[in-house]
Design a protein around this motif. Structure first.
Motif, short mmCIF file in Angstrom:
data_model
loop_
_atom_site.label_atom_id
_atom_site.label_comp_id
_atom_site.label_asym_id
_atom_site.label_seq_id
_atom_site.Cartn_x
_atom_site.Cartn_y
_atom_site.Cartn_z
N LYS A 23 0.85 -1.19 0.00
CA LYS A 23 0.00 0.00 0.00
C LYS A 23 0.88 1.23 0.00
O LYS A 23 1.73 1.41 0.87
CB LYS A 23 -0.92 0.01 1.23
CG LYS A 23 -1.77 1.27 1.35
CD LYS A 23 -2.73 1.43 0.17
CE LYS A 23 -3.61 2.66 0.35
NZ LYS A 23 -4.54 2.82 -0.80
N LEU A 60 -6.62 -2.85 5.04
CA LEU A 60 -6.60 -3.53 3.75
C LEU A 60 -7.34 -4.87 3.84
O LEU A 60 -8.14 -5.22 2.96
CB LEU A 60 -5.16 -3.75 3.29
CG LEU A 60 -4.33 -2.51 2.96
CD1 LEU A 60 -2.89 -2.90 2.67
CD2 LEU A 60 -4.93 -1.76 1.77
N GLY A 63 -11.11 -4.50 3.84
CA GLY A 63 -11.73 -3.78 2.73
C GLY A 63 -11.97 -2.32 3.02
O GLY A 63 -12.74 -1.66 2.30
N SER A 66 -7.86 0.27 -0.22
CA SER A 66 -7.50 -0.52 -1.39
C SER A 66 -5.99 -0.73 -1.46
O SER A 66 -5.23 0.22 -1.24
CB SER A 66 -7.98 0.18 -2.67
OG SER A 66 -9.38 0.35 -2.66
N PRO A 80 -10.34 -8.09 -2.28
CA PRO A 80 -11.67 -7.72 -1.80
C PRO A 80 -12.82 -8.28 -2.63
O PRO A 80 -13.97 -7.92 -2.39
CB PRO A 80 -11.63 -6.19 -1.89
CG PRO A 80 -10.76 -5.93 -3.08
CD PRO A 80 -9.71 -7.01 -3.07
#
Length: 350
Positions: A23, A60, A63, A66, A80
């Motif tokens: 991320k 993450l 959900g 993203s 997800p």
């Protein structure tokens, strides 16, 4: 068995599995190529200093954010993509609970359950009562939340996560704000949830709590996963040491050096041990056993520090006339392991 067989079997044994999870926020890499494996039925401690990426990873998985890259599986399902199938089986308390302060604890839970499309109205009252009872808030069910202490709000958040049967509980700092009695109650609750078959994923800065309730743990540092495994595995990966209490530190250090061990005198040894000194010397990790052919050709000259046993250390000290007043081997603690891996102490302000 096909090549996919073992991998599929492994996934069914994991409640959480990530591969290369990443991320990025602009130029900041918050989660960096994380491969996480949380066994089914484990109480899993998720550790790391502030800014290490723990809460982002949890968001993450649920959900709430993203991923930039990588893949995730939760309860055996791809995320997800299977979010709507997975979330009803997951209870979560993330970044502190939020409630309507003008409503009672029971009324807050009623509204939250009513907002859940999977909540069954016919059993709502009984489930709310059961959840409040499990977290020790039955006596405060009708009290307005504005009058709750921080610890009571924390327990109400856990009660909300327990309104339906869950296969996975994700708890972010579940003992935050609790007094010792409340901490013991939550500790007992976590154990009972695991005994009932749920996987409990606990993000915490309290190492003592993690060591008491968790079966497995992972350590994050600067967005990367630097270690994971059972608590015993994490401790074994660190370096054990010997502790010698003696009034002859100079001679003892010389003997230890002859065995390939580097001794240091504890700076507070004189204060804690009276006229005696306390020496510490790290023990090298045991070497892997050599192959049979290598064993046949290996001589005494090949012996190194890895061959030193604690018993041999004591014998050498005594033979050299060192007065040994105390001797112990110490395995590294989870806190020692954490500091060694991250280079940081624990900042408890989250």
């Amino acid at each position: 068995m096909s090549a996919a067989g073992p991998a599929a079997e492994l996934r069914t044994e994991l409640s959480i599995e990530t591969r290369g999870l990443t991320k990025r926020f602009g130029h900041q890499l918050a989660v960096d190529d994380v491969d996480l494996a949380v066994p089914k039925g484990a109480v899993f401690g998720f550790l790391g200093p502030n800014g290490s990426g723990k809460t982002t990873t949890i968001r993450l998985l649920l959900g709430l954010a993203s991923a930039t890259g990588g893949s995730m599986r939760v309860l055996g399902e791809e995320m997800p993509g299977k979010l709507n199938d997975v979330l009803p089986r997951v209870g979560a308390l993330v970044e502190g609970p939020a409630f309507y302060p003008f409503l009672s604890g029971a009324a807050n839970l009623h509204r939250m359950d009513a907002a859940d499309p999977y909540g069954v109205a016919a059993t709502r009252r009984a489930r709310i009562q059961s959840a409040l009872d499990r977290v020790g808030l039955t006596h405060a069910a009708d009290k307005k939340v504005r009058a709750y202490s921080l610890g009571m709000k924390q327990r109400l958040g856990i009660a909300n996560a327990l309104l339906a049967p869950r296969d996975l509980l994700v708890l972010d700092e579940p003992t935050n704000g609790l007094d010792p009695q409340g901490t013991r109650e939550v500790r007992s609750l976590v154990r009972s949830l695991a005994a009932d078959g749920a996987t409990v994923f606990v993000s915490s800065h309290l190492l003592a709590e993690v060591e008491q309730i968790c079966t497995h743990a992972a350590i994050m540092s600067a967005g990367r996963l630097v270690a994971q495994g059972t608590l015993a595995e994490l401790r074994r990966a660190g370096q054990a040491r010997i502790r010698v209490l003696t009034p002859d530190p100079g001679t003892a250090a010389h003997v230890l050096a002859g065995l390939g061990l580097t001794a240091t005198v504890s700076p507070d040894g004189a204060a804690s041990a009276g006229p005696d000194a306390v020496l510490f010397a790290p023990l090298p990790a045991p070497a892997a056993a050599p192959a049979p052919a290598a064993r046949e050709t290996a001589g005494a000259a090949d012996a190194g520090p890895q061959d030193v046993e604690p018993e041999a250390v004591v014998a050498a000290l005594v033979a050299a006339g060192v007065r040994v007043r105390g001797f112990a081997t110490e395995q590294v603690s989870l806190e020692d392991r954490f500091v060694a891996l991250t280079g940081e102490g624990f900042d408890v302000v989250q």
